[in-house]
Every structure is written in C-alpha cells, then in structure tokens.
Design a protein around this motif. Structure first.
Motif, short mmCIF file in Angstrom:
data_model
loop_
_atom_site.label_atom_id
_atom_site.label_comp_id
_atom_site.label_asym_id
_atom_site.label_seq_id
_atom_site.Cartn_x
_atom_site.Cartn_y
_atom_site.Cartn_z
N UNK A 34 0.53 -8.61 -1.08
CA UNK A 34 1.11 -7.53 -0.27
C UNK A 34 1.03 -7.88 1.22
N UNK A 35 -0.12 -8.38 1.66
CA UNK A 35 -0.29 -8.72 3.07
C UNK A 35 0.67 -9.81 3.55
N UNK A 36 1.05 -10.72 2.65
CA UNK A 36 1.96 -11.79 3.06
C UNK A 36 3.42 -11.44 2.79
N UNK A 37 3.67 -10.19 2.40
CA UNK A 37 5.04 -9.71 2.25
C UNK A 37 5.68 -9.94 0.91
N UNK A 38 4.88 -10.28 -0.10
CA UNK A 38 5.43 -10.50 -1.44
C UNK A 38 4.59 -9.75 -2.48
N UNK A 39 4.64 -8.42 -2.46
CA UNK A 39 3.77 -7.64 -3.35
C UNK A 39 4.00 -7.89 -4.83
N UNK A 40 5.14 -8.47 -5.17
CA UNK A 40 5.44 -8.75 -6.57
C UNK A 40 4.85 -10.08 -7.06
N UNK A 41 4.07 -10.76 -6.21
CA UNK A 41 3.62 -12.12 -6.56
C UNK A 41 2.11 -12.31 -6.60
N UNK A 128 -1.56 -9.15 17.35
CA UNK A 128 -0.28 -9.47 17.98
C UNK A 128 0.57 -8.23 18.22
N UNK A 129 0.09 -7.06 17.78
CA UNK A 129 0.83 -5.83 17.97
C UNK A 129 1.92 -5.59 16.95
N UNK A 130 1.93 -6.34 15.86
CA UNK A 130 2.93 -6.14 14.82
C UNK A 130 2.64 -4.85 14.08
N UNK A 131 3.67 -4.14 13.68
CA UNK A 131 3.53 -2.88 12.96
C UNK A 131 3.56 -3.18 11.47
N UNK A 132 2.61 -2.61 10.69
CA UNK A 132 2.60 -2.87 9.25
C UNK A 132 3.83 -2.27 8.57
N UNK A 133 4.26 -2.89 7.50
CA UNK A 133 5.38 -2.41 6.70
C UNK A 133 4.89 -1.26 5.85
N UNK A 134 5.46 -0.08 6.02
CA UNK A 134 5.00 1.11 5.28
C UNK A 134 5.82 1.41 4.05
N UNK A 135 6.68 0.51 3.59
CA UNK A 135 7.51 0.85 2.45
C UNK A 135 6.89 0.45 1.11
N UNK A 136 5.64 -0.03 1.10
CA UNK A 136 5.01 -0.33 -0.18
C UNK A 136 4.22 0.89 -0.64
N UNK A 137 3.82 0.86 -1.90
CA UNK A 137 3.03 1.97 -2.43
C UNK A 137 1.55 1.64 -2.45
N UNK A 138 1.19 0.56 -1.79
CA UNK A 138 -0.19 0.12 -1.79
C UNK A 138 -1.03 0.84 -0.77
N UNK A 139 -2.27 0.64 -0.87
CA UNK A 139 -3.25 1.27 -0.01
C UNK A 139 -4.54 1.34 -0.78
N UNK A 140 -5.51 2.01 -0.25
CA UNK A 140 -6.75 2.13 -0.98
C UNK A 140 -6.96 3.57 -1.37
N UNK A 141 -7.60 3.75 -2.52
CA UNK A 141 -7.94 5.10 -2.92
C UNK A 141 -9.33 5.45 -2.40
N UNK A 142 -9.81 6.62 -2.74
CA UNK A 142 -11.09 7.06 -2.19
C UNK A 142 -12.27 6.21 -2.67
#
Length: 152
Positions: A34-41, A128-142
């Motif tokens: 996900x961090x490298x932009x390929x959440x399917x891999x 570097x001030x890059x904005x994260x991509x928010x279109x994935x369903x990832x994240x952390x739960x509680x």
C-alpha cells in the motif's frame, strides 16, 4: 531478480520502503504494498524480500534492508521454504527488542498492537510534503491491525 524496468522499480520501491521501518517495529507485506502504491501486490512484496541479495556490495542487501521487520497481516512470521527461516527472522526481531511468541501450533507471532508500524505514508514522503493517497480502504483499527490487509 528484476527482469524489466517496471520490476526493478518495484523492487527499489519495496526495499526503500522497508528501510524506513523503525528498529523494534514490524509491518505487513500488504502495508508495504500500500505504501508503495500497489495495494494489490502484497505477495510480490514477499517475493522482493525473498530475493533480497546477501551480497554486501549490492545497493540493497540483507545488511541494509531490515527484511525481518515485515510479517503477515495477522502478526505471524510467515513460514519459509527452509525450516530455520522463520526462526532466523524471529531471532533478528528479538535482537531488536521485539517480543516473539510461539503459538499452540508452533507459529511465531508478534503483537501488532505493541510493535506494529502502520503509517498512512512513508516518513520520507511526509518530510517532502507529499499528501497521502486517501482512496484506499487501508488504515489501522483500534487494535493496531491493518484494515483491509487480507490474508497475505
């Protein structure tokens, strides 16, 4: 291992991302994907780490890419083709202060709530001030587990 420019770029991205995992922390194959932009891999992340060179003259190698800090989404150290592989990974994590437990079936596990590292973006990108991509369903739960991580 990389046989094309695209594969070489993916290996480079994975190894660079893994280098950013802090000492004493772990993350999942899926989170690196996900961090490298390929959440399917996530499985391909595992392939990259499997073929990480041991040659110290290689740009990325076992000494400068902390491969041991990547485990599966359930907090389990994935079994290897060689029996000592998961034990070697557990020993490397323990040397960093990570507690590794052995389950009833002999699986080696890490408590993701305590040792998990799941940033929304790589620290180098944040700097570097890059904005994260928010279109994935990832994240952390509680509990510190990664949401949408699958069975990698």
């Amino acid at each position: 291992m990389a046989r094309s420019d695209e594969a070489a770029a993916f290996f480079h991205a994975v190894y660079s991302a893994v280098q950013e995992i802090p000492n004493g922390k772990v993350t999942s194959y899926a989170h690196i994907a996900r961090l490298v932009g390929t959440p399917q891999r996530p499985r391909q992340v595992g392939v990259c780490l499997k073929y990480l060179p041991s040659d110290p003259s290689a740009r990325f190698n076992h000494a400068n890419v902390p491969w041991q800090r990547v485990i599966n989404a359930k907090g389990v150290i994935s079994p290897r083709s060689q029996p000592s592989g998961s034990r070697n990974q557990a020993a490397a994590l323990q040397a960093e202060g990570v507690v590794v437990t052995t389950g009833a079936l002999g699986e080696l596990s890490v408590d993701l709530a305590e040792y998990g590292w799941f940033p929304r973006q790589l620290p180098s990108e944040a700097a570097e001030g890059l904005v994260p991509d928010d279109d994935d369903d990832g994240g952390t739960d509680e509990d510190g587990g990664v949401v949408g991580d699958g069975d990698d």
